[in-house]
Design a protein around this motif. Structure first.
Motif, mmCIF file in Angstrom:
data_model
loop_
_atom_site.group_PDB
_atom_site.id
_atom_site.type_symbol
_atom_site.label_atom_id
_atom_site.label_comp_id
_atom_site.label_asym_id
_atom_site.label_seq_id
_atom_site.Cartn_x
_atom_site.Cartn_y
_atom_site.Cartn_z
ATOM 1 N N ASP A 75 7.185 72.163 20.506
ATOM 2 C CA ASP A 75 7.964 72.177 19.270
ATOM 3 C C ASP A 75 8.473 70.780 18.937
ATOM 4 O OD1 ASP A 75 7.788 74.963 18.697
ATOM 5 O OD2 ASP A 75 9.266 75.360 20.256
ATOM 6 N N VAL A 76 9.063 70.097 19.930
ATOM 7 C CA VAL A 76 9.610 68.760 19.714
ATOM 8 C C VAL A 76 9.160 67.847 20.843
ATOM 9 C CG1 VAL A 76 11.685 67.367 19.360
ATOM 10 C CG2 VAL A 76 11.652 69.757 18.591
ATOM 11 N N LEU A 77 8.619 66.703 20.492
ATOM 12 C CA LEU A 77 8.284 65.654 21.450
ATOM 13 C C LEU A 77 9.369 64.590 21.366
ATOM 14 C CD1 LEU A 77 6.443 64.123 23.429
ATOM 15 C CD2 LEU A 77 5.215 63.217 21.434
ATOM 16 N N VAL A 78 10.022 64.334 22.481
ATOM 17 C CA VAL A 78 11.045 63.293 22.556
ATOM 18 C C VAL A 78 10.469 62.129 23.351
ATOM 19 C CG1 VAL A 78 13.385 62.722 23.295
ATOM 20 C CG2 VAL A 78 12.862 65.041 22.479
ATOM 21 N N VAL A 79 10.535 60.936 22.792
ATOM 22 C CA VAL A 79 9.984 59.744 23.434
ATOM 23 C C VAL A 79 11.142 58.869 23.903
ATOM 24 C CG1 VAL A 79 8.493 57.727 23.178
ATOM 25 C CG2 VAL A 79 7.952 59.850 21.947
ATOM 26 N N GLY A 80 11.321 58.776 25.227
ATOM 27 C CA GLY A 80 12.394 57.971 25.792
ATOM 28 C C GLY A 80 13.391 58.821 26.545
ATOM 29 N N ALA A 81 13.483 58.605 27.874
ATOM 30 C CA ALA A 81 14.332 59.443 28.730
ATOM 31 C C ALA A 81 15.600 58.730 29.160
ATOM 32 C CB ALA A 81 13.546 59.916 29.950
ATOM 33 N N GLY A 82 16.206 57.996 28.224
ATOM 34 C CA GLY A 82 17.552 57.493 28.465
ATOM 35 C C GLY A 82 18.558 58.581 28.133
ATOM 36 N N PRO A 83 19.844 58.258 28.101
ATOM 37 C CA PRO A 83 20.854 59.283 27.835
ATOM 38 C C PRO A 83 20.633 60.036 26.525
ATOM 39 C CG PRO A 83 21.892 57.301 28.667
ATOM 40 C CD PRO A 83 20.449 56.952 28.427
ATOM 41 N N THR A 84 20.285 59.313 25.453
ATOM 42 C CA THR A 84 20.101 59.966 24.160
ATOM 43 C C THR A 84 18.974 60.983 24.211
ATOM 44 O OG1 THR A 84 20.908 57.993 23.000
ATOM 45 C CG2 THR A 84 19.630 59.572 21.712
ATOM 46 N N GLY A 85 17.827 60.581 24.742
ATOM 47 C CA GLY A 85 16.689 61.494 24.813
ATOM 48 C C GLY A 85 16.938 62.667 25.728
ATOM 49 N N LEU A 86 17.632 62.432 26.840
ATOM 50 C CA LEU A 86 17.902 63.514 27.792
ATOM 51 C C LEU A 86 18.835 64.556 27.193
ATOM 52 C CD1 LEU A 86 18.327 61.373 31.022
ATOM 53 C CD2 LEU A 86 16.505 63.045 30.610
ATOM 54 N N LEU A 87 19.897 64.120 26.489
ATOM 55 C CA LEU A 87 20.799 65.085 25.893
ATOM 56 C C LEU A 87 20.094 65.878 24.798
ATOM 57 C CD1 LEU A 87 24.526 64.767 25.176
ATOM 58 C CD2 LEU A 87 23.060 65.601 23.347
ATOM 59 N N LEU A 88 19.339 65.181 23.958
ATOM 60 C CA LEU A 88 18.621 65.842 22.871
ATOM 61 C C LEU A 88 17.633 66.866 23.406
ATOM 62 C CD1 LEU A 88 17.892 65.913 19.788
ATOM 63 C CD2 LEU A 88 16.149 64.205 20.319
ATOM 64 N N ALA A 89 16.813 66.456 24.369
ATOM 65 C CA ALA A 89 15.815 67.363 24.920
ATOM 66 C C ALA A 89 16.472 68.565 25.581
ATOM 67 C CB ALA A 89 14.936 66.614 25.919
ATOM 68 N N GLY A 90 17.564 68.333 26.314
ATOM 69 C CA GLY A 90 18.259 69.430 26.964
ATOM 70 C C GLY A 90 18.824 70.423 25.966
ATOM 71 N N GLU B 99 22.939 59.790 33.123
ATOM 72 C CA GLU B 99 21.538 60.202 33.097
ATOM 73 C C GLU B 99 21.246 61.267 34.155
ATOM 74 O OE1 GLU B 99 19.025 56.803 33.385
ATOM 75 O OE2 GLU B 99 19.483 56.114 31.355
ATOM 76 N N ARG B 100 21.860 61.134 35.314
ATOM 77 C CA ARG B 100 21.607 62.108 36.386
ATOM 78 C C ARG B 100 21.999 63.518 35.953
ATOM 79 N NH1 ARG B 100 24.919 64.312 40.098
ATOM 80 N NH2 ARG B 100 26.644 62.930 39.504
ATOM 81 N N LEU B 101 23.171 63.650 35.350
ATOM 82 C CA LEU B 101 23.628 64.967 34.917
ATOM 83 C C LEU B 101 22.786 65.502 33.760
ATOM 84 C CD1 LEU B 101 27.514 64.545 35.065
ATOM 85 C CD2 LEU B 101 25.988 65.520 36.775
ATOM 86 N N LEU B 102 22.463 64.635 32.816
ATOM 87 C CA LEU B 102 21.681 65.084 31.668
ATOM 88 C C LEU B 102 20.249 65.429 32.060
ATOM 89 C CD1 LEU B 102 22.961 62.599 28.954
ATOM 90 C CD2 LEU B 102 23.485 65.033 29.125
ATOM 91 N N GLU B 103 19.683 64.683 33.000
ATOM 92 C CA GLU B 103 18.324 65.002 33.461
ATOM 93 C C GLU B 103 18.310 66.362 34.171
ATOM 94 O OE1 GLU B 103 14.711 62.722 35.717
ATOM 95 O OE2 GLU B 103 16.646 62.762 36.749
ATOM 96 N N ARG B 104 19.298 66.591 35.012
ATOM 97 C CA ARG B 104 19.368 67.882 35.705
ATOM 98 C C ARG B 104 19.464 69.022 34.695
ATOM 99 N NH1 ARG B 104 24.715 68.564 38.773
ATOM 100 N NH2 ARG B 104 25.351 69.358 36.730
ATOM 101 N N ARG B 105 20.311 68.862 33.700
ATOM 102 C CA ARG B 105 20.466 69.912 32.683
ATOM 103 C C ARG B 105 19.154 70.141 31.938
ATOM 104 N NH1 ARG B 105 22.015 69.423 27.048
ATOM 105 N NH2 ARG B 105 22.831 71.412 26.263
ATOM 106 N N ALA C 153 16.862 73.539 31.838
ATOM 107 C CA ALA C 153 16.608 74.204 30.561
ATOM 108 C C ALA C 153 15.119 74.386 30.282
ATOM 109 C CB ALA C 153 17.258 73.409 29.422
ATOM 110 N N GLY C 154 14.265 73.738 31.073
ATOM 111 C CA GLY C 154 12.826 73.923 30.910
ATOM 112 C C GLY C 154 12.095 72.824 30.179
ATOM 113 N N VAL C 155 12.702 71.644 30.040
ATOM 114 C CA VAL C 155 12.008 70.521 29.408
ATOM 115 C C VAL C 155 10.807 70.112 30.265
ATOM 116 C CG1 VAL C 155 12.197 68.085 28.750
ATOM 117 C CG2 VAL C 155 14.080 69.671 28.266
ATOM 118 N N GLU C 156 9.676 69.852 29.617
ATOM 119 C CA GLU C 156 8.504 69.325 30.320
ATOM 120 C C GLU C 156 8.603 67.792 30.343
ATOM 121 O OE1 GLU C 156 3.651 68.784 29.877
ATOM 122 O OE2 GLU C 156 4.765 69.929 28.372
ATOM 123 N N PHE C 157 8.715 67.223 31.537
ATOM 124 C CA PHE C 157 8.837 65.776 31.688
ATOM 125 C C PHE C 157 7.468 65.158 31.943
ATOM 126 C CE2 PHE C 157 13.181 66.965 32.329
ATOM 127 C CZ PHE C 157 13.935 65.860 31.996
#
Length: 477
Positions: A9-24, A108-114, A118-122
């Motif tokens: 549905d959504v492709l997020v490019v960039g796994a910094g804090p912004t991308g991790l929160l959005l994807a989660g 980033e650690r907390l947002l990545e875990r979340r 939630a099922g994000v494909e990394f």
């Protein structure tokens, strides 16, 4: 309505804090989300961010992460700038009346875990090489470490990939601005002597510097020397940082054992458009500014919170006018980042003041702010994010307003209820109503009553914690 088949549905490019929160956020709402990151997994993103402001902590509270993050750092309830200007953050009307000093990797650690839960494909070690879009989809060309390129099709794509955004480049969007300050040096060090205050900021002669504690024995030091302007590639040693500190503070506090040292320059840039069709920009891909005020990461996280619920509403079919709702991301967040550019730029220029006239102007301004509490409170509100609101448009297209403060409800707090990722309708006890513009999909509106039986306001709060609609209910209703 039928949609073209997509890989996600959504492709997020960039796994910094912004991308991790959005994807989660998106995955937690039941959407298929793919997150790609150029860095291999486990490679630390050692960046300059170290401060989490009150509004960001409120947004993390709405994701049940704030209390855990606070335990990783040091809360600062006040600071003194330029040796004169006192900011008392304890006056902030928030559950988090402080500035949290904690390294970005903890966020980033907390947002990545979340996001993982939630099922994000990394997809780490994956680079965006190009993209194309049509009326229904976005197709991204993604390269693995061996250079093999595959195509991934999504309904929407969001670039959260930083200053040198491949997404922004692929769109051909400009990134106008200037380099505001060069040859800033950063280090994480230990100190033999504890500074007089928790957050120490000062400028003297041709230098300025600040020191902030992480709370675990390490300190973040930033310094600048007007007489040493060299390229970012020039090596930097701890002696250079010691000398800047001695000039700015009169002591280097016995700095030793630097675990990380870097030299960088600071730009002020902002993309004119945050949206191009089905592609969006957020965080540093959309705006960068000086580190003064520690607002960069915080602004990006608030971009993500604003955009995630809007994409969710559109993809779930809740939005009455999908295009207007998606366009409101630009109209709401672009002015905020422009304000951050101005405020952070003003702070850094005040710190850099070196002529007698400039320093006299700085002294006059700080005296005024120290004596004018409303003006100081406004400054603290904007820097902390607590004072940020969105102008409401015509009633038919209204998407937001002022920040909703946390409040006690029957059975809990407002921001605890926001953890469901839905709108929250709060009414006086014993009142039932259907607010205009509320999503019709079951489960997209949670309901609660004020704990205070005398409170007569009805309020519909967006998933990002801003008021969508409110009215007063007469006592006889």
């Amino acid at each position: 309505m039928q949609h073209t088949k997509t890989d996600t549905d959504v492709l997020v490019v960039g796994a910094g804090p912004t991308g991790l929160l959005l994807a989660g956020d998106l995955a937690a709402s039941g959407l298929r989300v793919t997150l790609v990151e150029r860095r291999p997994h486990g490679i630390s993103n050692m960046t300059r961010a170290f401060a989490v402001h009150a509004r960001t902590l409120e947004l993390l509270d709405a994701r049940d992460l704030a209390d855990e993050l606070v335990k990783t750092g040091t809360p600062l309830s006040g600071t003194r700038l330029f040796g004169r200007l006192s900011l008392d953050l304890s006056r902030l009307a928030s559950r988090f009346p402080f500035l949290l000093i904690t390294p970005q990797y903890e966020v980033e650690r907390l947002l990545e875990r979340r996001a993982q839960e939630a099922g994000v494909e990394f997809r780490y070690a994956t680079e965006l090489r190009g993209l194309r879009q049509d009326a229904d989809t976005v197709t991204a060309e993604l390269a693995d470490p061996d250079g093999h390129v595959t195509a991934l099709t999504a309904r929407y794509l969001v670039g959260t990939d930083g200053l040198r955004s491949a997404v922004r480049t692929a769109l051909g969007l400009p990134f106008p601005g200037v380099s505001v300050i060069r040859s800033i040096v950063l280090a994480d060090v230990r100190l033999a002597q504890e500074p007089e205050s928790l957050l120490t900021v000062n400028g003297a002669g041709d230098t300025f510097a600040f020191i902030a504690p992480f709370g675990d024995g390490w300190y973040r030091v930033m310094g600048w020397n007007r007489t040493r302007q060299v390229p970012d590639t020039e090596p930097v040693e701890i002696d250079e940082i010691r000398e800047i500190a001695r000039q700015a503070f009169g002591t280097d506090y016995g700095m030793h054992d630097a675990r990380w040292i870097s030299r960088f320059h600071s730009d002020e840039r902002q993309a004119p458009a945050y949206r191009s069709g089905r592609v969006f920009l957020a965080g540093d891909a959309a705006h960068v500014h000086s580190p003064a005020g520690g607002q960069g990461m915080n602004t990006g996280l608030q971009d993500a919170a604003n955009l995630s619920w809007k994409l969710t509403s559109v993809l779930r079919g809740d939005a009455a006018d999908p295009e207007a709702l998606l366009d409101s991301y630009q109209s709401e967040r672009h002015p905020v980042a422009a304000t951050v550019l101005r405020s952070s730029g003003a702070i850094i220029r005040l710190a850099m003041a070196h002529t007698p006239l400039q320093r006299a102007g700085r002294a006059l301004l700080t005296r005024f702010l120290n004596s004018a509490r409303p003006a100081t409170d406004k400054v603290m509100g904007m820097i902390s994010g607590i004072g940020i609101g969105y102008g409401a448009g015509p009633a038919a297209h209204r998407t937001g307003g002022h920040r909703a403060p946390d409040a006690e409800l029957v059975g809990g707090r407002l921001y605890e209820l926001l953890r469901e990722g839905a709108f929250v309708l709060v009414t006086p006890q014993g009142t039932e109503l259907t607010p205009p513009g509320a999503p019709k999909t079951p489960g997209r509106v949670a309901t609660a009553a004020w704990a205070d039986p005398a409170r007569r306001t009805a309020m519909l709060v967006r998933p990002d914690g801003y008021v969508f609609w409110e009215t007063r209910i007469p006592a006889s209703a």
